[in-house]
Write a protein that holds these residues in place. Structure first.
Motif, short mmCIF file in Angstrom:
data_model
loop_
_atom_site.label_atom_id
_atom_site.label_comp_id
_atom_site.label_asym_id
_atom_site.label_seq_id
_atom_site.Cartn_x
_atom_site.Cartn_y
_atom_site.Cartn_z
N ILE A 133 -0.63 37.60 -14.86
CA ILE A 133 -1.07 38.22 -16.12
C ILE A 133 0.13 38.48 -17.02
N ALA A 134 1.23 38.97 -16.42
CA ALA A 134 2.43 39.22 -17.22
C ALA A 134 2.99 37.93 -17.80
N ALA A 135 3.01 36.84 -17.01
CA ALA A 135 3.52 35.56 -17.51
C ALA A 135 2.64 35.02 -18.63
N HIS A 136 1.32 35.16 -18.49
CA HIS A 136 0.43 34.68 -19.54
C HIS A 136 0.56 35.51 -20.80
N ALA A 137 0.80 36.85 -20.64
CA ALA A 137 1.00 37.69 -21.81
C ALA A 137 2.28 37.33 -22.55
N ALA A 138 3.31 36.92 -21.79
CA ALA A 138 4.57 36.53 -22.43
C ALA A 138 4.45 35.19 -23.16
N ASN A 139 3.65 34.27 -22.61
CA ASN A 139 3.43 32.95 -23.23
C ASN A 139 1.93 32.70 -23.28
N PRO A 140 1.23 33.31 -24.22
CA PRO A 140 -0.24 33.19 -24.26
C PRO A 140 -0.69 31.76 -24.54
N PRO B 280 -4.43 30.08 -25.40
CA PRO B 280 -5.86 30.37 -25.63
C PRO B 280 -6.81 29.54 -24.77
N THR B 281 -6.32 28.45 -24.17
CA THR B 281 -7.18 27.62 -23.34
C THR B 281 -7.24 28.09 -21.89
N ARG B 282 -6.46 29.11 -21.55
CA ARG B 282 -6.42 29.61 -20.19
C ARG B 282 -6.97 31.03 -20.12
N ALA B 283 -7.30 31.47 -18.93
CA ALA B 283 -7.78 32.83 -18.73
C ALA B 283 -6.62 33.82 -18.80
N GLU B 284 -6.95 35.11 -18.70
CA GLU B 284 -5.92 36.14 -18.84
C GLU B 284 -4.84 36.03 -17.78
N GLY C 43 -3.82 33.22 -16.53
CA GLY C 43 -3.24 31.89 -16.59
C GLY C 43 -4.04 30.84 -15.87
N GLY C 44 -5.14 31.21 -15.23
CA GLY C 44 -5.96 30.24 -14.53
C GLY C 44 -6.97 29.56 -15.44
N ALA C 45 -7.87 28.84 -14.80
CA ALA C 45 -8.91 28.14 -15.57
C ALA C 45 -9.82 29.15 -16.26
N PRO C 46 -10.32 28.82 -17.46
CA PRO C 46 -11.17 29.78 -18.18
C PRO C 46 -12.51 30.01 -17.51
N ARG C 47 -12.94 29.12 -16.64
CA ARG C 47 -14.22 29.28 -15.95
C ARG C 47 -14.00 29.16 -14.45
N LEU C 48 -14.75 29.97 -13.71
CA LEU C 48 -14.65 29.97 -12.25
C LEU C 48 -15.25 28.68 -11.70
N ARG C 49 -14.49 27.99 -10.84
CA ARG C 49 -14.97 26.72 -10.30
C ARG C 49 -15.52 26.86 -8.88
N ARG C 50 -14.93 27.71 -8.05
CA ARG C 50 -15.34 27.81 -6.65
C ARG C 50 -15.26 29.26 -6.20
N LEU C 51 -16.22 29.62 -5.35
CA LEU C 51 -16.26 30.98 -4.81
C LEU C 51 -16.46 30.89 -3.30
N ASP C 52 -15.62 31.61 -2.54
CA ASP C 52 -15.69 31.59 -1.08
C ASP C 52 -15.74 33.02 -0.56
#
Length: 297
Positions: free
Chosen positions: A190-197, A199-203, A205-214
């Motif tokens: 989250i801190a790395a994404h806030a430093a280099n935002p 808009p195509t990534r989630a907060e 830095g991951g994918a904007p949509r959840l792909r898999r749940l375990d």
């Protein structure tokens, strides 16, 4: 009131130090009585506040889940639990009121004894030692001025103790430790994404949509109430003792994987754990065993 008591004590010492010493002998008993009642009044006030919070939470949950209660036929059980809480509230409210009713008159009695000692010994001093009647009247007046504020202070002290217990509840809420928190890895993302935002990534830095749940060996259960209320237990841990005990697992060793593009339906009887499982996935609760992974994290 403290200024009046202090000035009255100084005036008594100036008029007759011996008589003043006899009157001021009541100060240690006043301190002992205040200490004795303060700890008990704070304890009972805490129990009143705690029980009141439990009743409010129970009513909120009961009203919000009234349909579920009626569906499961738990009206009698809910009524019995609420009746137990009201009995607890009534008991500790009476204890707190009784303590306050004893505390103020007891302090007034002790200070009145001091004034009576001044009048008695002052009369002896007038008869034997030549103390003038005017000095005795002035001394007794100062003794009464020393005694009168005690009742007001006692009442204010009792109100302060009740306010203290309420403030402690707020302070405990503000100081409550957050049990559900992001891991160090997630916080770094989250801190790395806030430093280099981006808009195509989630907060994080991951994918904007959840792909898999375990879900891997997930277990969860709610805290269970056990043990009947025992008014004889006056310590602060007695209320917590009613919250001990382990309930059966609501979610017991659930393992599943939801790959991309797949939908999962939770089907089962009322009370089977469907809402709990959805709440665990949404992270309203943390699993007590196992783990839940979103895209492997």
């Amino acid at each position: 009131a403290p200024l009046l008591m202090g000035s009255s004590a100084a005036a008594m010492l100036w008029l007759d130090a011996g008589l003043a010493g006899l009157v001021l002998l009541v100060v240690p008993p006043l301190a002992l009585v205040s200490r004795f009642f303060s700890t008990r009044m704070v304890r009972s006030a805490r129990r009143v506040r705690r029980t009141n919070s439990m009743m409010t939470a129970f009513l909120n949950e009961a009203i919000a889940g009234i349909r579920t209660t009626k569906t499961l036929g738990r009206e009698d059980a809910a009524q019995a639990e609420f009746a137990e809480q009201t009995r607890t509230m009534r008991h500790w409210s009476i204890v707190n009121a009784r303590q306050g009713a004893l505390y103020t008159p007891l302090l007034s009695t002790i200070t009145a004894v001091g004034a009576a000692i001044a009048l008695w010994q002052g009369g002896e001093a007038v008869r034997i030692e030549g103390l003038s009647v005017g000095e005795l009247v002035a001394f007794c007046q100062y003794a009464l001025l020393f005694a009168f504020p005690v009742q007001d202070l006692a009442q204010r002290f009792a109100d302060l103790l009740a306010a203290q217990s309420a403030a402690e509840r707020i302070e405990n809420l503000l100081d409550a430790r957050v049990e559900i928190a992001d891991s160090e890895e997630v916080r770094r993302r989250i801190a790395a994404h806030a430093a280099n935002p981006d808009p195509t990534r989630a907060e994080d830095g991951g994918a904007p949509r959840l792909r898999r749940l375990d879900l891997e060996g997930v277990r969860f259960r709610y805290a269970a109430r056990s043990g009947a209320f025992d008014p004889s237990r006056g310590d602060d841990d007695a209320a917590d003792a009613q919250e001990t005990g382990d309930a059966p697992w609501t979610i017991d060793d659930v393992t599943l994987a939801i790959p991309p593009g797949q939908s999962l339906a939770l089907v089962g009887p009322t009370g089977g754990g469907k809402t709990t499982l959805a709440s665990l996935i949404a992270r309203f609760y943390e699993p007590q065993r196992g783990r839940i992974l979103a895209d492997g994290v």
